[in-house]
Design a protein around this motif. Structure first.
Motif, PDB file in Angstrom:
ATOM      1  N   TYR A 388       0.837  -1.217   0.000  1.00 31.21           N
ATOM      2  CA  TYR A 388       0.000   0.000   0.000  1.00 31.21           C
ATOM      3  C   TYR A 388       0.867   1.261   0.000  1.00 31.21           C
ATOM      4  CZ  TYR A 388      -3.438   3.431   1.643  1.00 31.21           C
ATOM      5  OH  TYR A 388      -4.227   4.540   1.776  1.00 31.21           O
ATOM      6  N   PHE A 389       1.853   1.294   0.885  1.00 35.90           N
ATOM      7  CA  PHE A 389       2.731   2.460   0.959  1.00 35.90           C
ATOM      8  C   PHE A 389       3.650   2.549  -0.267  1.00 35.90           C
ATOM      9  CE2 PHE A 389       1.483   2.416   5.428  1.00 35.90           C
ATOM     10  CZ  PHE A 389       1.353   3.777   5.687  1.00 35.90           C
ATOM     11  N   TRP A 390       4.027   1.402  -0.827  1.00 33.11           N
ATOM     12  CA  TRP A 390       4.837   1.413  -2.050  1.00 33.11           C
ATOM     13  C   TRP A 390       4.042   1.997  -3.219  1.00 33.11           C
ATOM     14  CZ3 TRP A 390       9.188   1.868  -4.200  1.00 33.11           C
ATOM     15  CH2 TRP A 390       9.476   1.403  -5.475  1.00 33.11           C
ATOM     16  N   GLN A 391       2.751   1.666  -3.293  1.00 30.90           N
ATOM     17  CA  GLN A 391       1.893   2.250  -4.333  1.00 30.90           C
ATOM     18  C   GLN A 391       1.816   3.769  -4.192  1.00 30.90           C
ATOM     19  OE1 GLN A 391      -1.841   0.123  -3.907  1.00 30.90           O
ATOM     20  NE2 GLN A 391      -1.418  -1.106  -5.715  1.00 30.90           N
ATOM     21  N   ILE A 392       1.618   4.216  -2.959  1.00 29.10           N
ATOM     22  CA  ILE A 392       1.525   5.662  -2.721  1.00 29.10           C
ATOM     23  C   ILE A 392       2.838   6.351  -3.067  1.00 29.10           C
ATOM     24  CG2 ILE A 392       1.304   7.420  -0.912  1.00 29.10           C
ATOM     25  CD1 ILE A 392      -0.704   5.505   0.442  1.00 29.10           C
ATOM     26  N   LEU A 393       3.962   5.726  -2.702  1.00 30.55           N
ATOM     27  CA  LEU A 393       5.270   6.307  -2.995  1.00 30.55           C
ATOM     28  C   LEU A 393       5.499   6.418  -4.498  1.00 30.55           C
ATOM     29  CD1 LEU A 393       7.907   7.356  -1.741  1.00 30.55           C
ATOM     30  CD2 LEU A 393       8.795   5.021  -1.873  1.00 30.55           C
ATOM     31  N   THR A 394       5.145   5.368  -5.242  1.00 28.02           N
ATOM     32  CA  THR A 394       5.342   5.405  -6.702  1.00 28.02           C
ATOM     33  C   THR A 394       4.411   6.413  -7.366  1.00 28.02           C
ATOM     34  OG1 THR A 394       3.833   3.499  -6.901  1.00 28.02           O
ATOM     35  CG2 THR A 394       6.211   3.052  -6.874  1.00 28.02           C
ATOM     36  N   VAL A 395       3.182   6.522  -6.867  1.00 30.34           N
ATOM     37  CA  VAL A 395       2.252   7.540  -7.394  1.00 30.34           C
ATOM     38  C   VAL A 395       2.804   8.933  -7.140  1.00 30.34           C
ATOM     39  CG1 VAL A 395      -0.006   8.608  -7.037  1.00 30.34           C
ATOM     40  CG2 VAL A 395       0.161   6.147  -7.269  1.00 30.34           C
ATOM     41  N   THR A 396       3.336   9.158  -5.929  1.00 29.56           N
ATOM     42  CA  THR A 396       3.890  10.467  -5.575  1.00 29.56           C
ATOM     43  C   THR A 396       5.075  10.822  -6.453  1.00 29.56           C
ATOM     44  OG1 THR A 396       3.184  10.159  -3.285  1.00 29.56           O
ATOM     45  CG2 THR A 396       4.860  11.827  -3.690  1.00 29.56           C
ATOM     46  N   PHE A 397       5.990   9.854  -6.640  1.00 34.31           N
ATOM     47  CA  PHE A 397       7.165  10.099  -7.477  1.00 34.31           C
ATOM     48  C   PHE A 397       6.756  10.357  -8.929  1.00 34.31           C
ATOM     49  CE2 PHE A 397      10.040   8.526  -4.150  1.00 34.31           C
ATOM     50  CZ  PHE A 397      11.135   9.356  -4.370  1.00 34.31           C
ATOM     51  N   ALA A 398       5.801   9.576  -9.430  1.00 40.97           N
ATOM     52  CA  ALA A 398       5.345   9.748 -10.814  1.00 40.97           C
ATOM     53  C   ALA A 398       4.727  11.129 -11.018  1.00 40.97           C
ATOM     54  CB  ALA A 398       4.337   8.659 -11.166  1.00 40.97           C
ATOM     55  N   ALA A 399       3.855  11.519 -10.097  1.00 42.98           N
ATOM     56  CA  ALA A 399       3.212  12.839 -10.208  1.00 42.98           C
ATOM     57  C   ALA A 399       4.247  13.953 -10.139  1.00 42.98           C
ATOM     58  CB  ALA A 399       2.180  13.009  -9.094  1.00 42.98           C
ATOM     59  N   GLN A 400       5.236  13.802  -9.247  1.00 41.33           N
ATOM     60  CA  GLN A 400       6.262  14.834  -9.107  1.00 41.33           C
ATOM     61  C   GLN A 400       7.121  14.934 -10.362  1.00 41.33           C
ATOM     62  OE1 GLN A 400       6.018  16.439  -6.053  1.00 41.33           O
ATOM     63  NE2 GLN A 400       7.216  18.033  -7.024  1.00 41.33           N
ATOM     64  N   LEU A 401       7.420  13.782 -10.981  1.00 39.75           N
ATOM     65  CA  LEU A 401       8.164  13.795 -12.243  1.00 39.75           C
ATOM     66  C   LEU A 401       7.372  14.519 -13.333  1.00 39.75           C
ATOM     67  CD1 LEU A 401       9.748  10.222 -12.568  1.00 39.75           C
ATOM     68  CD2 LEU A 401      10.959  12.400 -12.608  1.00 39.75           C
ATOM     69  N   GLY A 402       6.064  14.292 -13.333  1.00 44.73           N
ATOM     70  CA  GLY A 402       5.222  14.905 -14.352  1.00 44.73           C
ATOM     71  C   GLY A 402       5.122  16.407 -14.248  1.00 44.73           C
ATOM     72  N   VAL A 403       5.109  16.922 -13.026  1.00 46.58           N
ATOM     73  CA  VAL A 403       4.919  18.371 -12.851  1.00 46.58           C
ATOM     74  C   VAL A 403       6.226  19.114 -12.597  1.00 46.58           C
ATOM     75  CG1 VAL A 403       2.588  18.037 -11.955  1.00 46.58           C
ATOM     76  CG2 VAL A 403       4.490  18.225 -10.349  1.00 46.58           C
ATOM     77  N   ALA A 404       7.334  18.384 -12.379  1.00 42.26           N
ATOM     78  CA  ALA A 404       8.595  19.039 -12.018  1.00 42.26           C
ATOM     79  C   ALA A 404       9.052  20.092 -13.035  1.00 42.26           C
ATOM     80  CB  ALA A 404       9.685  18.000 -11.794  1.00 42.26           C
TER      81      ALA A 404
END
Length: 676
Positions: A388-404
């Motif tokens: 569950y936390f790994w999913q959240i971490l990957t979603v967070t990293f993906a979103a941050q890469l997209g908007v960085a």
């Protein structure tokens, strides 16, 4: 999942291209309208021929895409309010008048400034003449300041004033920002000069505002603190006007500001909750249709209550399509859903394309659906809680890469501890949202238990403390990052190429990756080798600041205190916006040599007994000089007055220059004077 529908994507890009073309180039409404009609007729004929021959040629596609491009232009021009005959800007006498009798309706309450309460108002009548258009209303604050409600009808005697453009380079252009919302002027007044008029007019926005006010009134009775109420308003009601600047800055620095912006994350959680709550309806006759209808109604009701911002409208539109697909049980590619929602929104509100929230929310979602699955495959946790936390971490990293890239372009900083605040909050965000909605509903019914209100207040307070702690780790916040538009495009091109190569390795994708790397390198090399020189006379109230830019070096001459200098945003903005690597500070001089031209500075002493003829004269610190005599003596080509002078002196000098037919530059009016 259905395959990618490239036609939908291309049509959306064509529509977007038409909107951008209409924005940057003049497009006539009538010509565009007739062009659309002509292309529509040609498309109808081409379609008829294609049906008869059972073969659609490439010309059919070109005509369809051209029609969509023209439709984008037409959409932009039909929404451009200056094209309306009743728009107040088309009445020149109104704009030139010293003051006018204005009847208006409160449309939206904005975040107040230090000295004014601010509203967006809709004009009804000016000097008994019916008009259209929105303007900004600034009401001077006092001890008895009243907060007006949405849909209040008011009367004021005031003057239309231009919205000031930025006075220094690389400052935020508030004037341009408002123009993209069709707002071109502002009014200034005081509380006692405004008169309320009786009216039965009530819009859906008025009802939504009344509901929000009622919610806040009920919550106030449960002794919520102001910062807790501000978070509740932002998190659930989509309103951030009353949020303290320090709290807002904490969420920005912690990389958690998206938590306070009602967007796809919040709407997705609400959709899941509604699906679960309304599941019993499916047992009724036509229950599935009733359930999806209720979901759509509740989602759009939430959007209205949250203020119909770009991010909220985007999220609700997208999840409305998702809800309909769930009802029809038709699997659809998420990219198709995203592009359909973009298409619909831009048809309704074409200026959304320039909204930062709109851009960032879509880029985040695109990144999540394309990058997150790739990151998730890197590790397969055995435990559910770890997964569950790994999913959240990957979603967070993906979103941050997209908007960085676009975030660096707009805000020039990167919160490297974003994953800490997101891991601490997002797992519990669904619970916080659900509990918040329950708290609001129970408070409206006057049956909210004190322990539940206190528990929710403690939860909000704990979230603020976590964010505050992360934001205080300043060594992990990378600030003042120079990033321009070409770098944004090149970075996204490289990111897309990496994703494609990672998904499937072939020759074409490798070539695309290599080309994208070359493009990014070329952009960086061009930026570093570009030679540029400029001399700037900045505008600074009560002070004088001069700057000389040579490539990526900047020299500043000034008379600022060290405490003011260290906190001055003007110099920092110029440094970041122009890729300055080093800054040297020095005291002011009287003579400057600029590209074979001479600038002569006359200070409060008023001494100008020199043997040379300067090209430019800068008057600072209100020198007591006879300007006509000075002009006759030194024969300059231009007179400049910066922000250190008295206004009365500047007006007198301006009149003298006008009489002598000599150009006069007033930095408080025209902005910084730049010699390139």
């Amino acid at each position: 999942m259905k395959p990618l529908n490239f036609i939908v994507i291309i049509l959306t890009f064509c529509l977007t291209g038409g909107i951008l073309y209409a924005h940057f180039f003049n497009a006539t409404l009538h010509i565009t309208f007739y062009l659309c009609i002509g292309l529509l007729i040609i498309l109808f004929i081409a379609n008829h021929i294609a049906k008869r021959t059972l073969h659609k040629t490439v010309w059919f596609g070109l005509i369809a895409y051209s029609l969509m491009f023209a439709l984008g232009i037409l959409t932009y021009t039909t929404h451009q309010q200056k094209n309306f005959t009743k728009h107040y800007t088309n009445n020149k006498s109104v704009l030139k008048a010293d003051s006018s009798n204005i009847i208006f309706i409160i449309k939206e309450r904005l975040k107040p400034t230090k000295y004014h309460n601010k509203y967006i108002i809709e004009l009804v009548k000016v000097n008994e003449q019916s008009v259209q258009g929105n303007v900004i209303l600034n009401i001077k604050k006092n001890d008895s300041s009243k907060v007006f409600k949405i849909d209040d009808v008011l009367w004021v005697h005031s003057k239309f004033q231009d919205i000031k453009h930025p006075l220094n380079p690389n400052q935020f252009n508030y004037k341009m920002y408002l123009e993209k919302q069709y707002i071109y002027h502002q009014l200034f007044t005081e509380q006692h000069l405004i008169f309320e008029l009786s009216s039965k007019r009530k819009t859906i926005y008025g009802y939504a505002d009344a509901l929000r006010q009622s919610i806040n009134k009920k919550l106030n009775s449960y002794n919520f603190k102001s910062e807790e109420l501000a978070i509740i308003n932002a998190l659930i009601l989509g309103q951030r006007q009353d949020m303290d600047r320090d709290i807002y800055t904490n969420y920005v620095n912690a990389g958690a500001i998206h938590i306070l912006a009602v967007s796809g994350l919040h709407v997705g959680i609400i959709l899941i909750m509604l699906n679960f709550i309304l599941k019993p309806l499916t047992y009724l006759k036509r229950g599935k249709l009733i359930r999806v209808s209720c979901i759509l109604f509740l989602l759009w009701s939430f959007a209205v209550i949250a203020g119909l911002s770009a991010s909220v409208t985007r999220a609700v539109t997208m999840f409305s399509i998702v809800a309909i697909n769930m009802h029809l049980k038709r699997p659809r590619n998420i990219y198709n859903t995203l592009f359909i929602s973009i298409f619909i929104l831009l048809l309704v509100k074409p200026m959304f394309i320039f909204d930062v929230g709109f851009q960032m929310s879509y880029l985040a979602v695109f990144a999540i659906v394309s990058i997150q699955p790739l990151l998730y495959k890197l590790w397969s946790p055995k435990w559910k809680i770890t997964n569950y936390f790994w999913q959240i971490l990957t979603v967070t990293f993906a979103a941050q890469l997209g908007v960085a890239p676009i975030s660096l372009f707009y805000f020039h900083q990167f919160p490297s501890l974003f994953f800490v605040s997101n891991l601490a909050i997002i797992p519990f965000l669904g619970f916080i949202l659900g509990l918040g909605i329950i708290v609001i509903l129970l408070s409206l019914l006057n049956i909210l238990p004190i322990f539940l209100a206190n528990s929710f207040a403690d939860l909000i307070s704990l979230m603020n403390q976590v964010v505050s702690w992360v934001s205080k780790q300043e060594e992990f916040i990378i600030k003042d990052i120079s990033f321009n538009g070409s770098q944004v495009i090149a970075t996204y091109l490289l990111l897309i190429a990496i994703i494609l190569v990672y998904k499937k390795l072939n020759f074409k994708r490798i070539i695309f990756l290599l080309v994208s790397i070359l493009v990014l390198q070329s952009v960086l090399i061009y930026r570093n080798t570009k030679n540029s020189k400029a001399f700037i006379i900045f505008h600074k109230s009560r002070h004088t600041i001069l700057g000389k830019k040579h490539n990526n070096q900047l020299t500043i001459w000034h008379n600022l205190d060290s405490s003011i200098l260290n906190n001055d945003k003007m110099i920092r903005n110029y440094k970041v916006g122009n890729f300055i690597k080093s800054v040297r500070y020095d005291s002011l001089r009287n003579v400057y040599r600029i590209h074979e031209k001479t600038l002569f500075v006359i200070d409060s002493l008023g001494v100008y007994n020199v043997s040379f003829k300067p090209d430019y004269i800068l008057l600072r610190n209100s020198p007591k000089v006879n300007l006509k005599r000075l002009i006759d003596s030194l024969q300059p080509k231009l007179i400049i007055a910066d922000g250190s002078n008295y206004k009365s002196y500047i007006q007198r000098w301006k009149a003298t220059c006008l009489k002598e037919k000599l150009p006069f530059h007033q930095t408080s009016e025209k902005g910084a004077f730049i010699i390139k």
